[in-house]
Design an enzyme around this catalytic site. Structure first.
Site, PDB file in Angstrom:
ATOM      1  N   HIS A 106       0.821  -1.199   0.000  1.00  0.00           N
ATOM      2  CA  HIS A 106       0.000   0.000   0.000  1.00  0.00           C
ATOM      3  C   HIS A 106       0.865   1.262   0.000  1.00  0.00           C
ATOM      4  CE1 HIS A 106      -3.524  -2.470   0.603  1.00  0.00           C
ATOM      5  NE2 HIS A 106      -2.956  -3.034   1.662  1.00  0.00           N
TER       6      HIS A 106
ATOM      7  N   ASN B  96      14.893  15.716  10.649  1.00  0.00           N
ATOM      8  CA  ASN B  96      16.331  15.615  10.392  1.00  0.00           C
ATOM      9  C   ASN B  96      17.010  15.179  11.685  1.00  0.00           C
ATOM     10  OD1 ASN B  96      19.001  15.887   9.710  1.00  0.00           O
ATOM     11  ND2 ASN B  96      18.850  17.984   8.954  1.00  0.00           N
TER      12      ASN B  96
ATOM     13  N   HIS C 186      19.432  17.179  14.415  1.00  0.00           N
ATOM     14  CA  HIS C 186      18.768  17.289  15.721  1.00  0.00           C
ATOM     15  C   HIS C 186      19.633  16.697  16.824  1.00  0.00           C
ATOM     16  CE1 HIS C 186      16.393  15.382  18.968  1.00  0.00           C
ATOM     17  NE2 HIS C 186      15.815  16.553  19.000  1.00  0.00           N
TER      18      HIS C 186
ATOM     19  N   TYR D 291      21.999  22.026  23.280  1.00  0.00           N
ATOM     20  CA  TYR D 291      20.961  22.023  24.311  1.00  0.00           C
ATOM     21  C   TYR D 291      21.484  21.487  25.643  1.00  0.00           C
ATOM     22  CZ  TYR D 291      16.626  20.861  26.730  1.00  0.00           C
ATOM     23  OH  TYR D 291      15.627  20.755  27.664  1.00  0.00           O
TER      24      TYR D 291
ATOM     25  N   HIS E 204      20.350  28.690   9.641  1.00  0.00           N
ATOM     26  CA  HIS E 204      19.534  28.528   8.437  1.00  0.00           C
ATOM     27  C   HIS E 204      19.475  29.834   7.639  1.00  0.00           C
ATOM     28  CE1 HIS E 204      18.142  24.711  10.173  1.00  0.00           C
ATOM     29  NE2 HIS E 204      17.648  24.425   8.980  1.00  0.00           N
TER      30      HIS E 204
END
Length: 440
Positions: A21, A304, A308, A316, A343
């Site tokens: 499918h 991504n 990340h 972080y 970016h």
């Protein structure tokens, strides 16, 4: 702190395409490509009485690719030789010299100067000073960013164990150079001395993915030629009313969606899987099921995974360590701002103008994650996914439309004096301001 754990896994699309499918959906996209090719062939035959496939868009996009590859070679040789050698000299000096702080400062200064020159000034100057096509610019700038992220990960993972070994009077050995060389090519931004490996290379799989990659590039050029260029290249021929502007945004929805899906399949699936297979890199989790996302934070975590993971483990988590885990919101916002700025940096240099869209969008995403918890906390209802896709399509269409208008405004209204500031500022509003009218 948490550490990235690599496991042997297949790419999600490889698994899904074995389901009949889902394979049918893939076949529909291939059929649409065939329709675009047939359209190009028929139109060429009617206009020119001959069959000629037009590669003009691709030739323009990859203009001066040979010079872009030369710039890549310079950056690669620096990344390959300098950071490893500096780290090697630094580690040996810590064993023999009694001034570790001075040695560390000198090593850091050498790397900073090298980074600023070869991976900072050189690619920017190359892109600005030569008439590259936009795709060739992306080759240089994205590789610049990739090398910087790879070097940061390598130093971040190797330097702390060396310092701990020195304080414990242990052996301060560097990993073999071959592991660093392998890391520069393998499709991850997180350095490890060992990764899970596949037993052998399936060269047929490699060739298929590279062929699909080239097919996606051709597919994208046809989309631009059929759905984008005819709309935006003629915007200056009539007054730009508010109605035309709004319709342009909605007309950009389909090409923007197709191009984003092509970019995802072309790079995150075909390109990365081809290199992973050649290098027998077994962890193929380059993306997750981002199409099932119900919020933008979930989308950015799954769209991504490669980038990340780097942002999560090196930006972080380090910010959480700096803030003593008391300001998660500040760390999260700072991470998204850094990502948005990078970016915007890439878009500005590659397109030749500054049109801020990604950075404000990143801030909105963080605010959504902070304040709209009912939308982000585990809401798996179909309506949430529909709402997410509606927002995503509108955002993609808006960005695609505004950047296309800006691109052609620089062609229709060229600046008289070309300076760096004029190259990176928007001309769309000034170019069309006299033509923008509202219906009475």
């Amino acid at each position: 702190m948490k550490q990235k754990v690599f496991i042997e896994q297949r790419s999600l699309l490889d698994e899904l395409l074995e389901v009949e499918h889902f394979r049918t959906i893939y076949n529909i996209f291939v059929a649409v490509l065939c329709i675009f090719v047939l359209r190009a062939v028929v139109v060429d035959f009617i206009d020119n009485e001959c069959i000629v496939l037009d590669f003009e868009v691709l030739i323009f996009a990859f203009g001066r690719l040979h010079m872009a590859l030369l710039a890549w070679l310079v950056m690669f040789l620096y990344t390959l030789l300098v950071p490893y050698k500096v780290l090697q000299i630094w580690a040996r000096s810590l064993e023999t010299l009694q001034l570790p702080t001075a040695v560390t400062v000198i090593a850091a200064a050498v790397l900073l100067i090298g980074h600023a020159t070869v991976l900072g000034f050189y690619p920017v100057y190359t892109v600005i000073s030569q008439p590259f096509g936009p795709a060739s610019c992306f080759v240089i700038i994205l590789e610049q960013l990739r090398f910087l992220m790879k070097i940061h990960s390598f130093l971040r993972e190797i330097a702390p164990p060396i310092l701990r070994a020195r304080s414990n009077d242990g052996k301060m050995g560097l990993p073999p150079f071959s592991t660093y060389l392998y890391f520069l090519f393998c499709p991850t931004l997180i350095y490890r001395e060992n990764y899970p490996r596949t037993p052998h290379v399936r060269w047929r799989y490699v060739i298929e993915n590279f062929a699909k990659f080239l097919g996606c590039l051709f597919y994208g050029s046809l989309l631009f030629k059929c759905l984008s260029i005819p709309i935006f290249s003629n915007m200056n021929k009539q007054p730009l009313t508010l109605r035309r502007l709004v319709l342009s945004v909605f007309n950009a929805t389909l090409p923007a969606l197709y191009l984003v899906l092509l970019m995802f399949f072309c790079f995150f699936h075909c390109w990365l899987n081809a290199f992973a297979e050649m290098l027998r890199f077994a962890d193929r989790g380059f993306y997750k099921d981002w199409w099932n996302a119900t919020s933008f934070p979930t989308f950015f975590r799954t769209w991504n995974v490669v980038v990340h993971d780097w942002l999560y483990y090196y930006i972080y988590q380090d910010l959480l360590w700096v803030f003593k885990a008391k300001a998660q919101s500040v760390a999260l916002l700072s991470t998204f701002i850094i990502s948005g700025v990078v970016h915007e940096y890439a878009f500005t240099l590659c397109f030749g103008f500054f049109y801020p869209f990604t950075l404000p969008f990143s801030i909105v995403v963080v605010l959504e994650g902070m304040f709209y918890s009912t939308f982000t906390h585990g809401n798996k209802r179909p309506n949430s996914n529909i709402l997410f896709w509606t927002y995503l399509l509108l955002g993609l269409a808006l960005q695609f439309c505004l950047q296309s208008l800006e691109w052609y405004s620089q062609i229709h209204c060229p600046v008289q004096k070309s300076t760096f500031w004029m190259k990176v500022t928007t001309h769309f509003w000034s170019c069309y301001s006299s033509a923008i009218t509202t219906p009475s």
